[in-house]
Design a protein around this motif. Structure first.
Motif, PDB file in Angstrom:
ATOM      1  N   THR A   3     -24.798 -11.055  23.189  1.00  0.00           N
ATOM      2  CA  THR A   3     -25.699 -11.340  24.313  1.00  0.00           C
ATOM      3  C   THR A   3     -26.865 -12.206  23.869  1.00  0.00           C
ATOM      4  O   THR A   3     -27.241 -13.175  24.556  1.00  0.00           O
ATOM      5  N   HIS A   4     -27.461 -11.903  22.711  1.00  0.00           N
ATOM      6  CA  HIS A   4     -28.589 -12.694  22.201  1.00  0.00           C
ATOM      7  C   HIS A   4     -28.151 -14.117  21.856  1.00  0.00           C
ATOM      8  O   HIS A   4     -28.882 -15.085  22.134  1.00  0.00           O
ATOM      9  N   LEU A   5     -26.965 -14.263  21.279  1.00  0.00           N
ATOM     10  CA  LEU A   5     -26.489 -15.593  20.927  1.00  0.00           C
ATOM     11  C   LEU A   5     -26.196 -16.421  22.176  1.00  0.00           C
ATOM     12  O   LEU A   5     -26.439 -17.639  22.197  1.00  0.00           O
ATOM     13  N   ALA A   6     -25.684 -15.774  23.226  1.00  0.00           N
ATOM     14  CA  ALA A   6     -25.439 -16.493  24.480  1.00  0.00           C
ATOM     15  C   ALA A   6     -26.751 -16.955  25.115  1.00  0.00           C
ATOM     16  O   ALA A   6     -26.845 -18.068  25.644  1.00  0.00           O
ATOM     17  N   THR A   7     -27.787 -16.108  25.044  1.00  0.00           N
ATOM     18  CA  THR A   7     -29.103 -16.507  25.564  1.00  0.00           C
ATOM     19  C   THR A   7     -29.684 -17.666  24.771  1.00  0.00           C
ATOM     20  O   THR A   7     -30.250 -18.612  25.347  1.00  0.00           O
ATOM     21  N   LEU A   8     -29.549 -17.618  23.445  1.00  0.00           N
ATOM     22  CA  LEU A   8     -30.038 -18.710  22.610  1.00  0.00           C
ATOM     23  C   LEU A   8     -29.295 -20.005  22.909  1.00  0.00           C
ATOM     24  O   LEU A   8     -29.906 -21.093  22.943  1.00  0.00           O
TER      25      LEU A   8
ATOM     26  N   SER B 252     -29.421 -25.427  25.276  1.00  0.00           N
ATOM     27  CA  SER B 252     -28.857 -26.381  26.246  1.00  0.00           C
ATOM     28  C   SER B 252     -29.946 -26.919  27.165  1.00  0.00           C
ATOM     29  O   SER B 252     -29.986 -28.120  27.470  1.00  0.00           O
ATOM     30  N   LEU B 253     -30.846 -26.047  27.615  1.00  0.00           N
ATOM     31  CA  LEU B 253     -31.973 -26.497  28.427  1.00  0.00           C
ATOM     32  C   LEU B 253     -32.886 -27.436  27.635  1.00  0.00           C
ATOM     33  O   LEU B 253     -33.386 -28.437  28.167  1.00  0.00           O
TER      34      LEU B 253
ATOM     35  N   LEU C  96     -24.639 -26.255  34.574  1.00  0.00           N
ATOM     36  CA  LEU C  96     -24.417 -26.973  33.315  1.00  0.00           C
ATOM     37  C   LEU C  96     -24.635 -26.080  32.109  1.00  0.00           C
ATOM     38  O   LEU C  96     -23.906 -26.182  31.106  1.00  0.00           O
ATOM     39  N   VAL C  97     -25.629 -25.202  32.170  1.00  0.00           N
ATOM     40  CA  VAL C  97     -25.956 -24.347  31.024  1.00  0.00           C
ATOM     41  C   VAL C  97     -25.316 -22.971  31.126  1.00  0.00           C
ATOM     42  O   VAL C  97     -25.465 -22.151  30.201  1.00  0.00           O
TER      43      VAL C  97
ATOM     44  N   ARG D  55     -15.312 -30.986  17.821  1.00  0.00           N
ATOM     45  CA  ARG D  55     -16.509 -31.108  18.644  1.00  0.00           C
ATOM     46  C   ARG D  55     -16.808 -29.805  19.382  1.00  0.00           C
ATOM     47  O   ARG D  55     -17.976 -29.471  19.616  1.00  0.00           O
ATOM     48  N   LEU D  56     -15.788 -29.061  19.735  1.00  0.00           N
ATOM     49  CA  LEU D  56     -15.995 -27.807  20.456  1.00  0.00           C
ATOM     50  C   LEU D  56     -16.666 -26.749  19.581  1.00  0.00           C
ATOM     51  O   LEU D  56     -17.441 -25.932  20.085  1.00  0.00           O
ATOM     52  N   ILE D  57     -16.387 -26.745  18.290  1.00  0.00           N
ATOM     53  CA  ILE D  57     -16.992 -25.754  17.392  1.00  0.00           C
ATOM     54  C   ILE D  57     -17.966 -26.435  16.418  1.00  0.00           C
ATOM     55  O   ILE D  57     -18.173 -25.958  15.306  1.00  0.00           O
ATOM     56  N   ARG D  58     -18.568 -27.542  16.846  1.00  0.00           N
ATOM     57  CA  ARG D  58     -19.506 -28.273  15.992  1.00  0.00           C
ATOM     58  C   ARG D  58     -20.685 -27.397  15.591  1.00  0.00           C
ATOM     59  O   ARG D  58     -21.063 -27.338  14.424  1.00  0.00           O
ATOM     60  N   ARG D  59     -21.268 -26.725  16.564  1.00  0.00           N
ATOM     61  CA  ARG D  59     -22.427 -25.895  16.265  1.00  0.00           C
ATOM     62  C   ARG D  59     -22.041 -24.708  15.398  1.00  0.00           C
ATOM     63  O   ARG D  59     -22.808 -24.303  14.512  1.00  0.00           O
ATOM     64  N   GLU D  60     -20.868 -24.105  15.625  1.00  0.00           N
ATOM     65  CA  GLU D  60     -20.435 -22.971  14.816  1.00  0.00           C
ATOM     66  C   GLU D  60     -20.203 -23.366  13.361  1.00  0.00           C
ATOM     67  O   GLU D  60     -20.453 -22.584  12.446  1.00  0.00           O
ATOM     68  N   LEU D  61     -19.720 -24.601  13.131  1.00  0.00           N
ATOM     69  CA  LEU D  61     -19.478 -25.070  11.767  1.00  0.00           C
ATOM     70  C   LEU D  61     -20.735 -25.609  11.099  1.00  0.00           C
ATOM     71  O   LEU D  61     -20.705 -25.933   9.912  1.00  0.00           O
ATOM     72  N   GLY D  62     -21.826 -25.745  11.853  1.00  0.00           N
ATOM     73  CA  GLY D  62     -23.053 -26.291  11.290  1.00  0.00           C
ATOM     74  C   GLY D  62     -23.014 -27.787  11.097  1.00  0.00           C
ATOM     75  O   GLY D  62     -23.722 -28.320  10.228  1.00  0.00           O
TER      76      GLY D  62
END
Length: 394
Positions: free
Chosen positions: A61-66, A71-72, A96-97, A173-180
């Motif tokens: 839940t915290h990660l989804a809020t972050l 995104s905003l 969008l977010v 590109r879909l897991i760009r943020r997860e891979l850092g």
């Protein structure tokens, strides 16, 4: 004598009246037999009946809020008129977010992240990201740039696990943020390091040459530790995985023996280049699924938070040769993976990497994101409006 005959003749009629009809549908269905049907065990029923982990659910839940806040921030930073946006415009970005609550309530809920003020000329409510959050975003970008060589190694490992050394750029590109990876990873990673990667067209990247020094999975470190410290035999640890069942997990009869046999089952490891396992052979299905479990385990080990969305994980099925039902495979192994349904999407966690909702081996990128989550968790604490409410109630 006549009374006895009348009693005997009326006996079948009384029995017919006293016995109810076997089926309530009518005379046409009276000959049908109603049978008990065994409930079907599908991925959805297993997902609903799984043993939940409240700490990992809270973290999801915290990660989804972050993710919504970032995104905003990206949408606000892309505007050229200024670093602030009216709340009326932000309300149009709900889809969008992925925000499922009112934008005003969400912004006022996190005053340490958003600053709400009245425009001096237009006299409408506007909001902007506070300086503390902006500094953390810049800090994360700086950490990602400093870890550029590690990003290259992660991408090379993913390509080495694929069937033919190729992966779609869209999946990365879909897991760009997860891979850092950096936001413009195509130019900063794939194009810049042309000696390691080769772009085929626009949407496929290929590994130029394999690096066998990187072909060691993270699970091998745990196996070596179990073999050396706990004095277990190589037969027990060579193909085993760490199993951590959640609290309250019910172990049925015969489950321990099945798990023991599965731990000893050999399989083709993620970085090994051997012949493809034939599913129709003896034990082929189990070995094929165990290889898929090992690939997912290694992919999650390469991520920053040791988690990824299930839908985005499914984009690697063909590139990695995992032609299985992804969600059903994850639910089959609750001691290795955990699927959280909190938020707008399903997220899978690597269970061994967490203890009490915290990452056991944090990395620099995770440390910065943890600071961001701490700002979100403050909510309305230590704010002027909160202090005013306390003074009024005294």
């Amino acid at each position: 004598m006549l009374q006895l005959r009348a009693l005997v003749s009326n006996l079948p009629r009384a029995r017919l009246r006293s016995t109810p009809s076997p089926t309530p549908f009518g005379p046409f269905d009276s000959c049908m037999q109603r049978r008990w049907r065994k409930p079907v065990a599908t991925a959805q029923t297993r997902l609903e009946g799984r043993t939940r982990d409240p700490k990992l659910d809270r973290l999801a839940t915290h990660l989804a809020t972050l993710k919504t806040v970032l995104s905003l921030h990206a949408l606000m930073a892309a505007r050229r008129r200024g670093p602030f946006v009216s709340l009326q415009l932000v309300s149009r970005w709900r889809g969008l977010v992925g925000l499922n609550v009112a934008v005003g309530a969400f912004v006022h809920k996190h005053p340490h992240v958003f600053e709400v003020f009245t425009h001096p000329l237009r006299r409408n409510l506007c909001c902007r990201i506070r300086r503390g959050m902006k500094e953390l975003v810049k800090e994360e970008e700086g950490v990602v740039k400093r870890m550029e060589l590690e990003c290259v190694q992660r991408v090379k490992k993913l390509l080495m696990m694929s069937v033919n050394g190729r992966v779609h750029v869209h999946a990365l590109r879909l897991i760009r943020r997860e891979l850092g990876l950096p936001e413009e990873f195509r130019e900063w990673i794939l194009v810049k390091y042309s000696r390691d990667f080769k772009l085929i067209g626009l949407e496929v990247v290929e590994l130029v040459e394999r690096d066998e020094d990187l072909g060691v999975a993270e699970i091998e470190k745990w196996r070596q530790k179990e073999y050396s410290e706990k004095w277990l035999s190589e037969f027990e640890t060579r193909f085993a995985f760490p199993i951590n069942f959640p609290t309250g997990f019910k172990i049925e009869r015969g489950f321990r023996q099945k798990m023991k046999n599965w731990q000893r089952l050999p399989y083709v490891k993620p970085y090994e280049r051997k012949e493809i396992v034939k599913v129709r052979t003896c034990g082929g299905v189990e070995r094929f699924e165990k290889r898929a479990v090992a690939i997912i385990h290694e992919l999650l080990s390469l991520t920053v938070e040791k988690m990824v969305e299930v839908e985005r994980l499914a984009h690697f099925r063909r590139d990695f040769g995992m032609e299985v039902n992804m969600r059903e495979l994850l639910l089959k192994h609750p001691g290795i993976f955990y699927i959280s349904t909190k938020g707008s999407s399903q997220v899978v966690f690597l269970r061994e990497a967490y203890s009490k909702g915290c990452l056991l081996e944090p990395n620099p990128i995770y440390a910065v994101r943890r600071k961001m989550m701490e700002l979100l968790l403050l909510r309305r604490r230590n704010t002027k409006s909160c202090r005013d409410v306390i003074l009024l109630t005294m």
